[in-house]
Design an enzyme around this catalytic site. Structure first.
Site, mmCIF file in Angstrom:
data_model
loop_
_atom_site.group_PDB
_atom_site.id
_atom_site.type_symbol
_atom_site.label_atom_id
_atom_site.label_comp_id
_atom_site.label_asym_id
_atom_site.label_seq_id
_atom_site.Cartn_x
_atom_site.Cartn_y
_atom_site.Cartn_z
ATOM 1 N N ASP A 128 83.937 44.556 79.233
ATOM 2 C CA ASP A 128 84.020 44.019 77.879
ATOM 3 C C ASP A 128 83.329 44.958 76.909
ATOM 4 O O ASP A 128 82.357 45.618 77.278
ATOM 5 C CB ASP A 128 83.393 42.625 77.798
ATOM 6 N N ARG A 186 94.505 43.323 77.409
ATOM 7 C CA ARG A 186 94.085 42.110 78.133
ATOM 8 C C ARG A 186 95.089 41.714 79.213
ATOM 9 O O ARG A 186 95.313 40.514 79.442
ATOM 10 C CB ARG A 186 93.876 40.932 77.178
HETATM 11 O O1 CP3 Z 1 92.666 43.501 80.665
HETATM 12 C C1 CP3 Z 1 91.927 44.076 79.824
HETATM 13 O O2 CP3 Z 1 92.327 44.393 78.687
HETATM 14 C C2 CP3 Z 1 90.534 44.529 80.254
HETATM 15 C C3 CP3 Z 1 89.434 43.729 79.929
HETATM 16 C C4 CP3 Z 1 88.953 43.454 78.497
HETATM 17 C C5 CP3 Z 1 88.284 42.262 78.168
HETATM 18 N N1 CP3 Z 1 87.845 42.366 76.880
HETATM 19 C C6 CP3 Z 1 88.088 41.118 79.086
HETATM 20 C C7 CP3 Z 1 87.689 39.806 78.558
HETATM 21 C C8 CP3 Z 1 88.965 44.267 77.349
HETATM 22 C C9 CP3 Z 1 89.603 45.632 77.126
HETATM 23 C C10 CP3 Z 1 88.241 43.560 76.328
HETATM 24 C C11 CP3 Z 1 88.002 44.103 74.978
HETATM 25 C C12 CP3 Z 1 87.366 43.248 73.967
HETATM 26 N N2 CP3 Z 1 86.389 42.301 74.144
HETATM 27 C C13 CP3 Z 1 87.630 43.343 72.581
HETATM 28 C C14 CP3 Z 1 88.567 44.337 71.932
HETATM 29 C C15 CP3 Z 1 89.976 43.870 71.905
HETATM 30 C C16 CP3 Z 1 90.205 42.725 70.970
HETATM 31 O O3 CP3 Z 1 90.551 41.647 71.484
HETATM 32 O O4 CP3 Z 1 90.090 42.918 69.750
HETATM 33 C C17 CP3 Z 1 86.829 42.387 71.929
HETATM 34 C C18 CP3 Z 1 86.772 42.109 70.445
HETATM 35 C C19 CP3 Z 1 86.037 41.748 72.926
HETATM 36 C C20 CP3 Z 1 84.987 40.709 72.720
HETATM 37 C C21 CP3 Z 1 85.267 39.474 73.457
HETATM 38 N N3 CP3 Z 1 85.185 39.340 74.825
HETATM 39 C C22 CP3 Z 1 85.649 38.222 72.912
HETATM 40 C C23 CP3 Z 1 85.874 37.946 71.456
HETATM 41 C C24 CP3 Z 1 85.776 37.335 73.994
HETATM 42 C C25 CP3 Z 1 86.039 35.865 73.949
HETATM 43 C C26 CP3 Z 1 87.476 35.611 73.890
HETATM 44 C C27 CP3 Z 1 87.790 34.199 74.240
HETATM 45 O O5 CP3 Z 1 88.882 33.822 73.811
HETATM 46 O O6 CP3 Z 1 86.991 33.525 74.922
HETATM 47 C C28 CP3 Z 1 85.534 38.063 75.178
HETATM 48 C C29 CP3 Z 1 85.594 37.545 76.560
HETATM 49 C C30 CP3 Z 1 86.593 38.196 77.459
HETATM 50 N N4 CP3 Z 1 86.725 39.546 77.616
HETATM 51 C C31 CP3 Z 1 87.485 37.534 78.332
HETATM 52 C C32 CP3 Z 1 88.181 38.539 79.028
HETATM 53 C C33 CP3 Z 1 89.202 38.349 80.121
HETATM 54 C C34 CP3 Z 1 87.617 36.032 78.528
HETATM 55 C C35 CP3 Z 1 86.374 35.486 79.133
HETATM 56 C C36 CP3 Z 1 86.563 34.618 80.338
HETATM 57 O O7 CP3 Z 1 87.367 34.917 81.254
HETATM 58 O O8 CP3 Z 1 85.847 33.619 80.403
#
Ligand code: CP3
Length: 348
Positions: A77, A27
């Protein structure tokens, strides 16, 4: 065109040791960066952001302008494939992702594979544009969720749970759950193969919900689908290194490494270096695993723990990519990331 084989990151994944570990952070693009929050506000919602290549390219590049990371990770994502399968994915403020909970395996197949791939095609455009924008030979990581973790979201309709429903499927309807996992293997193979064709230099499989599974169930929920996915990718001609990240695997880490065919393994915050060194084959590459919360706190404790982790794998002669044990949090301080990066860069 020169590939990324000569980069510190790819060489480490292939088993070479170096003075300092290559570094990137899970992230690394995202809400802890003010410039991300700024462009994020221009999109209708998070999905729209992910499907707009100009925004996803920019989000991928932003952290690289601040810090000398050794790899870029595609901004996308793990849940996009479920969106493409019409599972009603939405991100609600303060709630995280919400989906329509799956009733039966066949619900997933309502949308054809070609339609799924059509829907995620902007992601491939993002990869192509990134390869053109990044310096020649700079590694770009493509990724997907592992079948089990994507199945947990599909069945529960949300994350952050105790996985009660998918686990109950495992005990009461194993055939249905196997069908879900098998179908996700097929879709994810295609999704990742296409990312590599578009230019990804390495792949990472996020198995974020691999924790707290009884060991006999871990074998068929986590190891088996991952093994099939890796096999499929290799049969499809994909040769780039694959990093598996079974978060919370604990002592099952060794079976995961021995049986899935991944080239490197991501370690979570709670993994123990001495256990890793005694349980994994000599020279098997690892990635991780500083506590993301220590990057909120910063200071000496952050650098001391980073040193401990780096030293433990160096002493064992183990190839190591430095990273966090889970994604960086929105309240991490950019200046602490800078301190951490300077500290590691100074190692050579
Ligand atoms: O920089 C990076 O790593 C690349 C982008 C990336 C994102 N999600 C962007 C994102 C990657 C590799 C992911 C993987 C991801 N997404 C995982 C696996 C890693 C982990 O954390 O276990 C999982 C479980 C997800 C599912 C997911 N996506 C969740 C649970 C959420 C909400 C989190 C929150 O706190 O709101 C997301 C949204 C998300 N994916 C955001 C980002 C930057 C935030 C959303 C936003 O900007 O509004």
């Amino acid at each position: 065109m020169a590939g990324a084989e000569n980069s510190l990151f790819i060489k480490t994944l292939k088993g070479e040791r170096s003075h300092r570990p290559p570094v990137w952070l899970m992230r690394q693009a995202g809400r802890y960066l003010p410039e991300y929050r700024e462009i994020r506000a221009t999109a209708k919602d998070f999905l729209d952001f992910c499907y707009t290549p100009s925004l996803s390219v920019e989000a991928t590049l932003q952290p690289l302008r601040r810090y000398p990371f050794d790899a870029a990770i595609l901004f996308a994502d793990i849940l996009l494939v479920l969106d493409a399968m019409d599972r009603g994915l939405r991100f609600e403020a303060g709630e995280g992702p919400i989906l329509n909970p799956l009733d039966r395996a066949s619900d997933l197949e309502a949308v054809s594979l070609s339609k799924v791939m059509q829907r995620v095609s902007p992601v491939m455009e993002t990869v192509e544009r990134l390869k053109a924008a990044l310096p020649e030979g700079f590694p770009l990581i493509g990724f997907a969720g592992s079948p089990w973790t994507v199945a947990v979201y599909a069945i529960e309709g949300r994350g952050g749970t105790d996985k009660k429903n998918p686990k109950l499927w495992a005990y009461t309807r194993p055939d249905d759950l196997k069908a879900v996992l098998d179908y996700l293997v097929v879709v994810t193979t295609e999704y990742l193969k296409t990312q590599v064709e578009a230019g990804a230099d390495a792949l990472m499989l996020f198995d974020s919900w691999a924790e707290n599974l009884p060991d006999h169930v871990f074998d068929w929920l986590v190891i088996e689908p991952t093994r099939k996915l890796v096999d499929n990718l290799r049969s499809a001609g994909v040769t780039v290194p694959i990093i598996g990240f079974p978060r919370g695997a604990g002592a099952k880490l060794a079976d995961y490494v021995a049986q899935t065919g991944v080239n490197a393994v991501g370690l979570d915050t709670g993994q123990v270096p001495s256990f890793v060194n005694t349980s994994l084959p000599k020279g098997f590459p690892v990635q991780g695993h500083l506590d993301p919360l220590s990057v909120i706190a910063g200071g000496k404790q952050m650098l001391d723990r980073a040193d401990q982790i780096i030293e433990a794998y160096r002493a064992d002669g183990r190839p190591h990519v430095f990273n966090l044990g889970h994604g960086i949090t929105p309240d991490a301080k950019p200046e602490h990331v800078e301190t951490l990066m300077k500290h590691i860069q100074a190692m050579g």
